[in-house]
Scaffold this motif. Sequence first.
Motif, PDB file in Angstrom:
ATOM      1  N   ASP A 199     -28.774  65.024  61.704  1.00  0.00           N
ATOM      2  CA  ASP A 199     -29.549  64.868  60.469  1.00  0.00           C
ATOM      3  C   ASP A 199     -29.161  65.974  59.485  1.00  0.00           C
ATOM      4  N   THR A 200     -27.997  65.853  58.911  1.00  0.00           N
ATOM      5  CA  THR A 200     -27.476  66.916  58.048  1.00  0.00           C
ATOM      6  C   THR A 200     -28.250  67.064  56.747  1.00  0.00           C
ATOM      7  N   ASN A 201     -28.887  65.989  56.287  1.00  0.00           N
ATOM      8  CA  ASN A 201     -29.665  66.059  55.043  1.00  0.00           C
ATOM      9  C   ASN A 201     -31.087  66.552  55.271  1.00  0.00           C
ATOM     10  N   LYS A 202     -31.481  66.703  56.537  1.00  0.00           N
ATOM     11  CA  LYS A 202     -32.815  67.179  56.909  1.00  0.00           C
ATOM     12  C   LYS A 202     -33.921  66.337  56.257  1.00  0.00           C
ATOM     13  N   ASN A 203     -33.729  65.028  56.307  1.00  0.00           N
ATOM     14  CA  ASN A 203     -34.735  64.121  55.747  1.00  0.00           C
ATOM     15  C   ASN A 203     -35.464  63.329  56.827  1.00  0.00           C
TER      16      ASN A 203
END
Length: 237
Positions: free
Chosen positions: A120-124
């Motif tokens: 989850d690189t966008n941390k959403n």
Amino acid sequence: MHLFFQDKWEVEGLQTVGILLVVCSSLKLMHFLGLIDLSMADSVEDDFELSTVCHRPESMDKLQEQTKFTKKELQVLYRGFKNECPSGVVNEEKFQTIYSQFFPQGDSSMYAHFLFEAFDTNKNGSVSFEDFVFGLSIILRGTINDRLNWAFNLYDLNKDGCITKEEMLDIMKSIYDMMGKYTYPTMQDDAPREHVESFFQKMDRNKDGVVTIEEFIESCKKDENIMQSMQLFDNVI
């Protein structure tokens, strides 16, 4: 697979097992999604099927430019991803459900949480198809430095650029929990902490109590077993 992990665990140390798990668990995820050898996928559609998907991925050409997968490989990956995740994204609960099927003899929830955070690189709070293929591209097709950077990011839980003993202890406990007491009946409660000390003795070159990315990569590159293991899964799709 379990015997393979057991041999690695006993002979080469838990840091090797942890890095292997990064790769193997990703491959297990691909297997769960129904991904097949490309030679069996000649009938895959030329473009993404988007009519029933809430989250629409980037264009095929853009994803091909940004990853190290071919157009046909992306088509196969997307077909499997969409079959299991019709909404186009995977939340953490779904991620944990997937991993509970891989390791039924233990509790994989915490390790799945850490791996989900890495994808989850966008941390959403969700992993999209783009997140999924970007991560796999690094793990399966990246350079040695790319793959080790990705593994380091998994272990660096608070993303401050170094791995502390507390962070590594959390990772070690999650691996022990996932592998399960029935797989390793001789485990002691203090075994994860002992492995952390062993990890730091090997990785913490300047003995300052933390492991930096430079120390991590340097140590891994000097470990023949780790280097060999990272080449086992080249061109798996």
